[in-house]
Design a protein around this motif. Structure first.
Motif, PDB file in Angstrom:
ATOM      1  N   ASN A 154      35.637 -27.544  17.146  1.00  0.00           N
ATOM      2  CA  ASN A 154      34.983 -26.199  16.004  1.00  0.00           C
ATOM      3  C   ASN A 154      34.434 -25.049  17.302  1.00  0.00           C
ATOM      4  O   ASN A 154      34.818 -26.157  18.267  1.00  0.00           O
ATOM      5  CB  ASN A 154      34.373 -26.822  14.832  1.00  0.00           C
ATOM      6  CG  ASN A 154      33.416 -27.886  15.319  1.00  0.00           C
ATOM      7  OD1 ASN A 154      32.527 -27.272  16.383  1.00  0.00           O
ATOM      8  ND2 ASN A 154      33.595 -28.720  14.626  1.00  0.00           N
TER       9      ASN A 154
ATOM     10  N   LYS B 191      42.230 -25.661  10.692  1.00  0.00           N
ATOM     11  CA  LYS B 191      41.163 -26.024   9.921  1.00  0.00           C
ATOM     12  C   LYS B 191      40.133 -24.888   9.613  1.00  0.00           C
ATOM     13  O   LYS B 191      39.501 -23.303  10.192  1.00  0.00           O
ATOM     14  CB  LYS B 191      40.199 -26.661  11.245  1.00  0.00           C
ATOM     15  CG  LYS B 191      40.152 -28.213  11.930  1.00  0.00           C
ATOM     16  CD  LYS B 191      39.608 -28.878  12.502  1.00  0.00           C
ATOM     17  CE  LYS B 191      37.938 -29.201  11.628  1.00  0.00           C
ATOM     18  NZ  LYS B 191      36.740 -29.327  12.750  1.00  0.00           N
TER      19      LYS B 191
ATOM     20  N   ARG C 175      26.046 -35.636   7.725  1.00  0.00           N
ATOM     21  CA  ARG C 175      25.713 -34.486   7.667  1.00  0.00           C
ATOM     22  C   ARG C 175      24.802 -34.994   5.876  1.00  0.00           C
ATOM     23  O   ARG C 175      24.302 -34.582   5.471  1.00  0.00           O
ATOM     24  CB  ARG C 175      26.220 -32.893   7.549  1.00  0.00           C
ATOM     25  CG  ARG C 175      26.629 -32.891   9.261  1.00  0.00           C
ATOM     26  CD  ARG C 175      26.612 -31.668   9.225  1.00  0.00           C
ATOM     27  NE  ARG C 175      27.386 -31.120  10.291  1.00  0.00           N
ATOM     28  CZ  ARG C 175      27.721 -29.720  10.871  1.00  0.00           C
ATOM     29  NH1 ARG C 175      27.319 -28.597  10.079  1.00  0.00           N
ATOM     30  NH2 ARG C 175      28.313 -29.720  11.870  1.00  0.00           N
TER      31      ARG C 175
ATOM     32  N   ASP D 158      37.219 -35.873  18.608  1.00  0.00           N
ATOM     33  CA  ASP D 158      36.802 -34.548  17.436  1.00  0.00           C
ATOM     34  C   ASP D 158      35.517 -34.016  19.008  1.00  0.00           C
ATOM     35  O   ASP D 158      34.559 -33.995  19.440  1.00  0.00           O
ATOM     36  CB  ASP D 158      35.286 -34.700  17.015  1.00  0.00           C
ATOM     37  CG  ASP D 158      34.966 -34.376  16.109  1.00  0.00           C
ATOM     38  OD1 ASP D 158      35.954 -32.894  15.725  1.00  0.00           O
ATOM     39  OD2 ASP D 158      34.176 -33.728  15.607  1.00  0.00           O
TER      40      ASP D 158
ATOM     41  N   LYS E  13      26.910 -39.878  13.795  1.00  0.00           N
ATOM     42  CA  LYS E  13      26.478 -40.180  14.754  1.00  0.00           C
ATOM     43  C   LYS E  13      26.399 -41.839  15.169  1.00  0.00           C
ATOM     44  O   LYS E  13      25.914 -41.978  15.798  1.00  0.00           O
ATOM     45  CB  LYS E  13      24.855 -39.736  14.236  1.00  0.00           C
ATOM     46  CG  LYS E  13      24.913 -38.271  14.380  1.00  0.00           C
ATOM     47  CD  LYS E  13      24.570 -37.466  15.444  1.00  0.00           C
ATOM     48  CE  LYS E  13      25.268 -35.756  15.557  1.00  0.00           C
ATOM     49  NZ  LYS E  13      26.331 -35.925  14.479  1.00  0.00           N
TER      50      LYS E  13
ATOM     51  N   THR F 176      37.790 -28.375   6.432  1.00  0.00           N
ATOM     52  CA  THR F 176      37.237 -28.893   6.904  1.00  0.00           C
ATOM     53  C   THR F 176      35.375 -28.698   6.077  1.00  0.00           C
ATOM     54  O   THR F 176      35.806 -27.842   5.392  1.00  0.00           O
ATOM     55  CB  THR F 176      36.535 -28.708   8.190  1.00  0.00           C
ATOM     56  OG1 THR F 176      35.766 -29.714   9.129  1.00  0.00           O
ATOM     57  CG2 THR F 176      36.234 -27.217   8.481  1.00  0.00           C
TER      58      THR F 176
ATOM     59  N   ALA G  30      34.327 -36.971   8.804  1.00  0.00           N
ATOM     60  CA  ALA G  30      34.339 -36.559  10.056  1.00  0.00           C
ATOM     61  C   ALA G  30      32.606 -36.665  10.407  1.00  0.00           C
ATOM     62  O   ALA G  30      32.086 -37.322   9.529  1.00  0.00           O
ATOM     63  CB  ALA G  30      34.120 -35.253  10.438  1.00  0.00           C
ATOM     64  N   SER G  31      31.697 -35.903  11.166  1.00  0.00           N
ATOM     65  CA  SER G  31      30.416 -35.796  11.656  1.00  0.00           C
ATOM     66  C   SER G  31      29.588 -37.338  11.158  1.00  0.00           C
ATOM     67  O   SER G  31      29.856 -37.641  11.076  1.00  0.00           O
ATOM     68  CB  SER G  31      29.687 -34.904  10.545  1.00  0.00           C
ATOM     69  OG  SER G  31      28.889 -35.069  10.506  1.00  0.00           O
TER      70      SER G  31
ATOM     71  N   TYR H 165      31.922 -34.867   5.989  1.00  0.00           N
ATOM     72  CA  TYR H 165      30.725 -34.836   6.909  1.00  0.00           C
ATOM     73  C   TYR H 165      30.369 -35.521   6.594  1.00  0.00           C
ATOM     74  O   TYR H 165      28.989 -36.047   6.227  1.00  0.00           O
ATOM     75  CB  TYR H 165      30.383 -33.356   7.041  1.00  0.00           C
ATOM     76  CG  TYR H 165      30.973 -31.942   7.978  1.00  0.00           C
ATOM     77  CD1 TYR H 165      31.977 -32.538   8.021  1.00  0.00           C
ATOM     78  CD2 TYR H 165      29.785 -31.352   8.013  1.00  0.00           C
ATOM     79  CE1 TYR H 165      32.592 -31.269   8.632  1.00  0.00           C
ATOM     80  CE2 TYR H 165      30.970 -30.230   8.849  1.00  0.00           C
ATOM     81  CZ  TYR H 165      32.342 -30.656   8.622  1.00  0.00           C
ATOM     82  OH  TYR H 165      32.998 -29.074   9.658  1.00  0.00           O
TER      83      TYR H 165
HETATM   84  O1  G3H Z   1      34.511 -31.237  12.807  1.00  0.00           O
HETATM   85  C1  G3H Z   1      33.203 -31.238  12.204  1.00  0.00           C
HETATM   86  C2  G3H Z   1      32.299 -32.667  13.221  1.00  0.00           C
HETATM   87  O2  G3H Z   1      32.842 -33.403  12.873  1.00  0.00           O
HETATM   88  C3  G3H Z   1      31.503 -32.122  12.984  1.00  0.00           C
HETATM   89  O3  G3H Z   1      30.170 -32.646  13.304  1.00  0.00           O
HETATM   90  P1  G3H Z   1      28.615 -32.927  13.969  1.00  0.00           P
HETATM   91  O4  G3H Z   1      27.865 -32.072  12.482  1.00  0.00           O
HETATM   92  O5  G3H Z   1      28.147 -33.699  14.855  1.00  0.00           O
HETATM   93  O6  G3H Z   1      28.587 -31.396  14.386  1.00  0.00           O
END
Ligand code: G3H
Length: 222
Positions: free
Chosen positions: A28, A87, A136, A6, A170, A111, A167-168, A133
């Motif tokens: 993105n 996307k 998030r 990503d 941490k 997405t 996705a998303s 996500y």
């Molecule tokens: O494109 C999607 C991303 O994985 C969103 O990640 P993020 O929550 O770190 O912005």
């Protein structure tokens, strides 16, 4: 493990390709922002050339209205190739765009998925990948792993070809838990990818082996 990167950082992507099971790259507008004021199409074309045709490239539309999103999608596909996954954020307008683009034969990654219902609607409209996500959702007190597990059961039960592209992230545990719960693929940013092997214990074991060898054999090789 199907790992997607990503990131739009070409140095990072090139490095990861040498030792990780990378099957694609996602971007993105926020990810592209990190690369500064680049020529976006030129940059994405470079990424396409770096990863080759056997890996997937996922590129997001910029506009938020139906006509603009359709135009973005077509420009992306015409400039970088029809095999690109477009996307589309899974909003009301996004669902309309997904439906139309699928009718016209484009590859789609839905997405900005924060709920199971969004995922099921995108799937019904023909999305090839669904991107829930994870971090998030956790921040919003939604359990992303229940969502992933339920979507996966639905896909398997109804024999859909659509894949979950979690996705998303941490942290590494979020990545592992998503895979345990049925994500086919994960897309992970450099901050978390760099944590995969950043383990003091691994380095200590390697140093101990070297020291033990040197104590007996000095600089001799095996
Ligand atoms: O494109 C999607 C991303 O994985 C969103 O990640 P993020 O929550 O770190 O912005």
């Amino acid at each position: 493990m199907n790992l997607i990167i990503d990131s739009a950082n070409t140095c990072k992507i090139k490095d990861y390709l040498t030792y990780l099971p990378v099957v694609g790259v996602t971007t993105n507008p926020s990810i592209l922002k990190k690369e500064g004021n680049i020529d976006v199409i030129e940059h994405l074309t470079e990424i396409r050339n770096i990863i080759g045709k056997n890996r997937t490239l996922h590129v997001q539309t910029i506009a938020s209205d139906y006509t603009g999103m359709m135009e973005d999608a077509k420009k992306i596909a015409e400039s970088i190739g029809k095999d690109v996954y477009i996307k589309i954020p899974c909003s009301k307008t996004g669902l309309k765009v997904i439906k139309e683009l699928k009718n016209e034969g484009y590859n789609i990654t839905a997405t900005a998925i924060y709920s199971e219902i969004q995922a099921l609607l995108a799937l019904a409209n023909g999305a090839d990948y669904l991107a829930p996500y994870v971090n998030r959702m956790e921040n919003l007190n939604t359990n992303p792993y229940t969502v992933i597990s339920n979507i996966r059961n639905y896909i398997d039960h109804n024999n859909h070809d659509t894949k979950i592209l979690a996705a998303s992230f941490k942290n590494v545990n979020q990545v592992l838990e998503s895979l345990h719960k049925g994500a086919h693929t994960v897309t992970v940013g450099a901050e978390v990818v760099d944590k995969f092997l950043d383990d003091a214990n691994i380095n200590k074991a390697i140093t101990d082996f070297s020291n033990d060898w040197e104590e007996i054999h000095g600089n001799l090789n095996i």
